[in-house]
Enzyme design. Structure first.
Site, PDB file in Angstrom:
ATOM      1  N   LYS A   1       1.141   5.390   0.460  1.00 49.92           N
ATOM      2  CA  LYS A   1       0.517   6.615   0.952  1.00 49.92           C
ATOM      3  C   LYS A   1       0.505   7.623  -0.193  1.00 49.92           C
ATOM      4  O   LYS A   1       1.526   7.772  -0.892  1.00 49.92           O
ATOM      5  CB  LYS A   1       1.317   7.173   2.128  1.00 49.92           C
ATOM      6  CG  LYS A   1       1.237   6.298   3.373  1.00 49.92           C
ATOM      7  CD  LYS A   1      -0.135   6.385   4.009  1.00 49.92           C
ATOM      8  CE  LYS A   1      -0.223   5.507   5.245  1.00 49.92           C
ATOM      9  NZ  LYS A   1      -1.567   5.520   5.842  1.00 49.92           N
TER      10      LYS A   1
ATOM     11  N   ASP B   1      -3.555   4.906  -0.024  1.00 48.16           N
ATOM     12  CA  ASP B   1      -4.204   5.431   1.188  1.00 48.16           C
ATOM     13  C   ASP B   1      -3.889   6.917   1.292  1.00 48.16           C
ATOM     14  O   ASP B   1      -2.720   7.302   1.371  1.00 48.16           O
ATOM     15  CB  ASP B   1      -3.670   4.680   2.414  1.00 48.16           C
ATOM     16  CG  ASP B   1      -4.337   5.120   3.710  1.00 48.16           C
ATOM     17  OD1 ASP B   1      -5.284   5.931   3.666  1.00 48.16           O
ATOM     18  OD2 ASP B   1      -3.908   4.629   4.780  1.00 48.16           O
TER      19      ASP B   1
ATOM     20  N   GLY C   1      -2.984  -1.183  10.449  1.00 49.07           N
ATOM     21  CA  GLY C   1      -2.039  -1.051  11.552  1.00 49.07           C
ATOM     22  C   GLY C   1      -1.776   0.398  11.903  1.00 49.07           C
ATOM     23  O   GLY C   1      -2.144   1.314  11.164  1.00 49.07           O
TER      24      GLY C   1
ATOM     25  N   ASP D   1     -11.282   4.024   6.446  1.00 50.08           N
ATOM     26  CA  ASP D   1     -10.440   3.799   7.624  1.00 50.08           C
ATOM     27  C   ASP D   1     -10.899   4.800   8.695  1.00 50.08           C
ATOM     28  O   ASP D   1     -11.815   4.496   9.475  1.00 50.08           O
ATOM     29  CB  ASP D   1      -8.963   3.979   7.226  1.00 50.08           C
ATOM     30  CG  ASP D   1      -7.980   3.893   8.395  1.00 50.08           C
ATOM     31  OD1 ASP D   1      -8.404   3.768   9.549  1.00 50.08           O
ATOM     32  OD2 ASP D   1      -6.744   3.973   8.160  1.00 50.08           O
TER      33      ASP D   1
ATOM     34  N   GLU E   1      -8.048   4.044  -0.345  1.00 48.26           N
ATOM     35  CA  GLU E   1      -8.421   4.142   1.072  1.00 48.26           C
ATOM     36  C   GLU E   1      -8.520   5.597   1.510  1.00 48.26           C
ATOM     37  O   GLU E   1      -7.601   6.386   1.278  1.00 48.26           O
ATOM     38  CB  GLU E   1      -7.351   3.393   1.889  1.00 48.26           C
ATOM     39  CG  GLU E   1      -7.618   3.337   3.372  1.00 48.26           C
ATOM     40  CD  GLU E   1      -6.533   2.547   4.122  1.00 48.26           C
ATOM     41  OE1 GLU E   1      -5.764   1.782   3.482  1.00 48.26           O
ATOM     42  OE2 GLU E   1      -6.446   2.692   5.348  1.00 48.26           O
TER      43      GLU E   1
ATOM     44  N   LYS F   1       0.856  -1.200   0.000  1.00 48.63           N
ATOM     45  CA  LYS F   1       0.000   0.000   0.000  1.00 48.63           C
ATOM     46  C   LYS F   1       0.878   1.231   0.000  1.00 48.63           C
ATOM     47  O   LYS F   1       1.905   1.285   0.682  1.00 48.63           O
ATOM     48  CB  LYS F   1      -0.942  -0.069   1.189  1.00 48.63           C
ATOM     49  CG  LYS F   1      -1.032   1.133   2.091  1.00 48.63           C
ATOM     50  CD  LYS F   1      -2.184   0.965   3.082  1.00 48.63           C
ATOM     51  CE  LYS F   1      -1.999   1.883   4.267  1.00 48.63           C
ATOM     52  NZ  LYS F   1      -3.050   1.700   5.284  1.00 48.63           N
TER      53      LYS F   1
HETATM   54  O1  OSB Z   1      -3.865   5.028   7.667  1.00 54.85           O
HETATM   55  O2  OSB Z   1      -3.197   3.026   7.886  1.00 54.85           O
HETATM   56  C1  OSB Z   1      -3.061   4.229   8.121  1.00 54.85           C
HETATM   57  C2  OSB Z   1       0.180   4.603  10.150  1.00 54.85           C
HETATM   58  C3  OSB Z   1      -0.111   5.721  10.903  1.00 54.85           C
HETATM   59  C4  OSB Z   1      -1.313   6.365  10.707  1.00 54.85           C
HETATM   60  C5  OSB Z   1      -2.240   5.877   9.775  1.00 54.85           C
HETATM   61  C6  OSB Z   1      -1.971   4.730   9.039  1.00 54.85           C
HETATM   62  C7  OSB Z   1      -0.718   4.107   9.210  1.00 54.85           C
HETATM   63  C8  OSB Z   1      -0.294   2.945   8.449  1.00 54.85           C
HETATM   64  C9  OSB Z   1       0.535   1.948   9.199  1.00 54.85           C
HETATM   65  O3  OSB Z   1      -0.505   2.814   7.275  1.00 54.85           O
HETATM   66  C10 OSB Z   1       0.564   0.589   8.621  1.00 54.85           C
HETATM   67  C11 OSB Z   1       1.238  -0.408   9.541  1.00 54.85           C
HETATM   68  O4  OSB Z   1       1.127  -0.319  10.789  1.00 54.85           O
HETATM   69  O5  OSB Z   1       1.880  -1.311   9.011  1.00 54.85           O
HETATM   70 MG    MG Z   2      -5.422   4.179   6.441  1.00 56.87          MG
END
Ligand code: OSB
Ligand code: MG
Length: 374
Positions: A164, A189, A293, A241, A216, A162
């Site tokens: 960002k 995401d 996560g 999310d 996402e 994934k």
């Molecule tokens: O949106 O999933 C999210 C980390 C901090 C804040 C938001 C998010 C995330 C991650 C972490 O994408 C993913 C992971 O813990 O492996």
């Molecule tokens: Mg997310």
């Protein structure tokens, strides 16, 4: 069952690789570990994995510590309970503060599972013995550095990546990664970084061409209508999310068709019982889920592995190995992903021991509180 002693640890661990989202950049993470001891001296562990700043949600490490100390610990200490659902009811009148509640929930579930000699997975009704893990990659300074990161993770065996995204870092990185990895299970995401405008719709329509598994949280958490409008306009499933912090939000998502995939985070939903209820509601509605996560230390990561073993977690979860984030985790052994797969522990509770010595060494403050004997 009755918890007679609680200890909180305010712990910071450095990240192996700094992580940037649409809102901020991090080089280390600060979470709160919760240790619950029952009247027989048995111990359960939980983790409050809130980001330290209020950019993902409104909670911070500081607010979580304060709510834990003033409201959650007093609600739990000395309360008699049978199932972890009962103990979650002890703090129901506290509004919001889901991350803080989740830390206590995980500790109570771990304690409950240990006291029955069962694994947390089987206590939750999990059916998988192994779960598929995906990695989440932050915004990188250049597309070349992102490609190098993707290459490292694919070489490590992860089958789902994934990315960002944020305005200005979206179509171009996705095009480059898709060109280099035509068959990769890829999704994006945005953490709510897009405004509900025609320019954003144009970006989403462009992303719709890259066979993404999902887009996402493109828009602000409370804006279900914007997500529903987008879902009606694109083929790629929209995943929510930040929008879904309780079961009412989930019902709104389903009623409006504001997304066709749900990211369930134990932290964001306020604990394992509500995460499991969200799983059941989504399953009944035919909506697949996966476990997101928050860069958890090992305790929260192990809880994510356990919930991911439920049957409707049909998409890869953000439960990569501890080593992707931390040189030395707070649990022994660490969570290990082999060829993108994490085994679900069959041993009691979360299935890992906490390295209390290491926790103390990295704790900036601790709180030790006991029930007043009656
Ligand atoms: O949106 O999933 C999210 C980390 C901090 C804040 C938001 C998010 C995330 C991650 C972490 O994408 C993913 C992971 O813990 O492996
Ligand atoms: Mg997310």
């Amino acid at each position: 069952m009755r918890i007679d002693r609680l200890r909180l640890f305010d712990v910071t661990l450095p990240l192996v690789h700094s992580f940037e989202t649409s809102s901020h950049r991090k080089t280390g993470l600060n979470h709160i570990l919760v240790e619950a001891t029952d009247a027989d001296g048995r111990v359960g562990w939980g983790e409050i994995a809130t980001p330290s700043d209020p950019y993902y949600g409104s909670e911070t490490t500081q607010t979580a510590w304060s709510i834990a100390e003033r409201y959650l610990a007093p609600a739990v200490l000395g309360t008699t309970w049978e199932t972890p659902e009962d103990v979650e009811a002890a703090w129901r009148r506290v509004r919001g503060h889901e991350f803080a509640k989740a830390g206590f929930s995980i500790a109570c579930w771990d304690l409950h599972a240990r006291s029955t000699g069962r694994s947390l997975s089987s206590d939750l009704g999990g059916t998988r013995t192994a779960v598929e893990a995906g990695v989440s990659l932050g915004i990188e300074p250049t597309v070349d550095e992102l490609l190098a990161q993707v290459g490292r993770q694919v070489d490590a065996g992860y089958g789902r990546v994934k990315l960002k995204i944020a305005p200005g870092w979206d179509v171009e990185p996705v095009r480059a990664v898709r060109a280099a990895y035509p068959d990769l299970d890829l999704h994006v995401d945005a953490n709510g970084a897009y405004q509900d405008t025609e320019a954003s719709t144009a970006v989403m329509l462009a992303l719709d061409a890259y066979r993404l598994t999902m887009i996402e949280q493109p828009f602000a958490p409370r804006d279900f209508v914007a997500h529903a409008r987008l879902q009606a306009a694109i083929d790629t499933p929209v995943c929510l999310d930040e929008s879904v912090v309780d079961l009412g939000d989930l019902r709104t998502m389903l009623a409006l068709d504001a997304g066709r995939v749900l990211n369930i985070k134990v932290s964001r939903m306020g604990g394992l019982a509500s995460a499991r209820r969200a799983h059941d509601i989504a399953r009944d509605a035919g909506v697949p889920v996966w476990c997101g996560g928050m860069h958890e230390f090992g305790v929260g990561r192990a809880a994510n592995v356990a919930i991911s073993s439920l049957p409707n977690f049909t998409l890869p979860s953000d439960v990569s190995g501890s080593d992707k984030y931390y040189a030395r985790d707070v649990i022994v052994p660490p969570v290990v992903a082999t060829a993108g797969i994490v085994q679900v522990p069959a041993t009691a509770g979360i299935g890992h021991d906490v390295d209390v010595e290491w926790v103390f060494q990295n704790a900036a403050r601790t709180l030790d509180t006991s029930a007043v004997a009656d």
